[in-house]
Design a protein around this motif. Structure first.
Motif, short mmCIF file in Angstrom:
data_model
loop_
_atom_site.label_atom_id
_atom_site.label_comp_id
_atom_site.label_asym_id
_atom_site.label_seq_id
_atom_site.Cartn_x
_atom_site.Cartn_y
_atom_site.Cartn_z
N VAL A 58 41.62 46.60 26.28
CA VAL A 58 42.80 46.91 27.09
C VAL A 58 42.93 45.86 28.20
O VAL A 58 41.98 45.63 28.96
N PRO A 59 44.11 45.23 28.30
CA PRO A 59 44.32 44.24 29.36
C PRO A 59 44.21 44.88 30.75
O PRO A 59 44.61 46.04 30.95
N ASP A 60 43.69 44.12 31.70
CA ASP A 60 43.54 44.62 33.06
C ASP A 60 44.86 45.09 33.65
O ASP A 60 44.89 46.05 34.42
N LEU A 61 45.94 44.41 33.33
CA LEU A 61 47.26 44.80 33.85
C LEU A 61 47.63 46.22 33.43
O LEU A 61 48.19 46.98 34.22
N LEU A 62 47.31 46.59 32.19
CA LEU A 62 47.58 47.97 31.74
C LEU A 62 46.71 48.97 32.50
O LEU A 62 47.17 50.05 32.86
N ARG A 63 45.46 48.61 32.73
CA ARG A 63 44.58 49.51 33.50
C ARG A 63 45.11 49.70 34.92
O ARG A 63 45.12 50.81 35.44
N ILE A 64 45.55 48.61 35.53
CA ILE A 64 46.10 48.68 36.89
C ILE A 64 47.35 49.56 36.90
O ILE A 64 47.52 50.40 37.79
N ALA A 65 48.21 49.39 35.91
CA ALA A 65 49.41 50.23 35.80
C ALA A 65 49.02 51.69 35.63
O ALA A 65 49.63 52.59 36.23
N GLY A 66 47.99 51.96 34.84
CA GLY A 66 47.52 53.33 34.63
C GLY A 66 46.97 53.95 35.90
O GLY A 66 47.25 55.12 36.21
N VAL A 67 46.21 53.16 36.67
CA VAL A 67 45.68 53.65 37.95
C VAL A 67 46.83 53.95 38.91
O VAL A 67 46.84 55.00 39.57
N ALA A 68 47.82 53.05 38.97
CA ALA A 68 48.96 53.27 39.86
C ALA A 68 49.74 54.53 39.44
O ALA A 68 50.11 55.35 40.28
N MET A 69 49.94 54.68 38.13
CA MET A 69 50.68 55.84 37.62
C MET A 69 49.94 57.14 37.94
O MET A 69 50.53 58.09 38.46
N ALA A 70 48.66 57.18 37.61
CA ALA A 70 47.88 58.41 37.80
C ALA A 70 47.71 58.75 39.28
O ALA A 70 47.81 59.91 39.67
N SER A 71 47.47 57.74 40.12
CA SER A 71 47.25 58.04 41.54
C SER A 71 48.55 58.46 42.24
O SER A 71 48.55 59.37 43.07
N THR A 72 49.66 57.83 41.88
CA THR A 72 50.96 58.25 42.44
C THR A 72 51.28 59.67 41.99
O THR A 72 51.76 60.49 42.79
N ALA A 73 51.01 59.96 40.73
CA ALA A 73 51.26 61.30 40.20
C ALA A 73 50.38 62.34 40.88
O ALA A 73 50.84 63.44 41.19
N LEU A 74 49.12 62.00 41.14
CA LEU A 74 48.23 62.93 41.83
C LEU A 74 48.74 63.24 43.23
O LEU A 74 48.75 64.40 43.66
N ALA A 75 49.19 62.22 43.95
CA ALA A 75 49.76 62.44 45.29
C ALA A 75 50.99 63.34 45.23
O ALA A 75 51.16 64.24 46.05
N THR A 76 51.84 63.11 44.23
CA THR A 76 53.04 63.95 44.05
C THR A 76 52.64 65.38 43.73
O THR A 76 53.23 66.33 44.26
N LEU A 77 51.64 65.55 42.88
CA LEU A 77 51.18 66.89 42.50
C LEU A 77 50.65 67.64 43.72
O LEU A 77 50.99 68.82 43.93
N ILE A 78 49.86 66.99 44.53
CA ILE A 78 49.33 67.63 45.75
C ILE A 78 50.47 68.02 46.68
O ILE A 78 50.49 69.13 47.22
N HIS A 79 51.43 67.12 46.85
CA HIS A 79 52.58 67.42 47.72
C HIS A 79 53.38 68.61 47.18
O HIS A 79 53.81 69.49 47.95
N ALA A 80 53.58 68.65 45.86
CA ALA A 80 54.33 69.76 45.26
C ALA A 80 53.60 71.08 45.45
O ALA A 80 54.22 72.11 45.74
N PHE A 81 52.28 71.08 45.31
CA PHE A 81 51.49 72.29 45.55
C PHE A 81 51.62 72.73 47.01
O PHE A 81 51.76 73.92 47.30
N ASP A 82 51.59 71.78 47.92
CA ASP A 82 51.72 72.09 49.35
C ASP A 82 53.06 72.75 49.65
O ASP A 82 53.14 73.63 50.50
N ARG A 83 54.11 72.35 48.96
CA ARG A 83 55.43 72.95 49.18
C ARG A 83 55.41 74.45 48.87
O ARG A 83 56.12 75.23 49.51
#
Length: 173
Positions: A38-63
């Protein structure tokens, strides 16, 4: 429901529902083993996607605690319709966040099994939301939910946030 009780219930549900679906099952599928091709760029995109989603999930739970005065868990639902924060853009930000965490991990680990699993989670979620959750919300919140549903799409986020005329402006910041 007291805010502290709602917060504890939401934390418990966070680990039970999205924790199992977005972390435990992907771990069972991948063993968190990396595909070295797997190219590093795909891994970086995956980390960005998952971490942004986790922050959104936590915020949605807080609401649910701050605005809904309840939890996302069916056993202790909110007393107010939750339409603030990420819910101004899309009706199902928690589900979209879970999908993104799964697909982000598919990129990180280079695992096609997670793509199939993610597709299965999407199908099951859409059926559950439209067949179970939305009828419950319609029954509990009536016209308020109908107005929200008319203005905010279920799965495709709006480009601009939607602002309702709340009955209590303090709960919809």
């Amino acid at each position: 429901m007291k805010k502290s009780t709602a917060a504890l219930g939401s934390v418990a549900w966070f680990f039970l529902a999205p924790g199992i679906v977005a972390i435990i099952f992907p771990w069972l599928i991948t063993g968190w083993q990396f595909d070295n091709d797997v190219p590093d760029l795909l891994r970086i995109a995956g980390v960005a996607m998952a971490s942004t989603a986790l922050a959104t999930l936590i915020h949605a739970f807080d609401r649910f605690v701050a605005e809904g005065h309840g939890t996302p868990a069916p056993v202790a639902p909110p007393v107010n319709l939750v339409i603030g924060g990420p819910y101004r853009y899309v009706r199902n930000p928690m589900y979209l966040a879970v999908f993104s965490i799964i697909f982000g991990q598919a990129l990180i680990f280079g695992n096609c099994g997670l793509l199939w699993y993610g597709a299965l989670v999407i199908c099951a979620s859409v059926i559950f939301v439209h067949g179970v959750e939305e009828p419950i919300l319609r029954n509990q919140f009536g016209d308020e939910f109908d107005r929200y549903r008319h203005n905010v799409r279920a799965w495709l986020p709006r480009s601009r946030p939607w602002y309702a005329q709340p009955s209590n402006p303090e709960t919809h910041r």
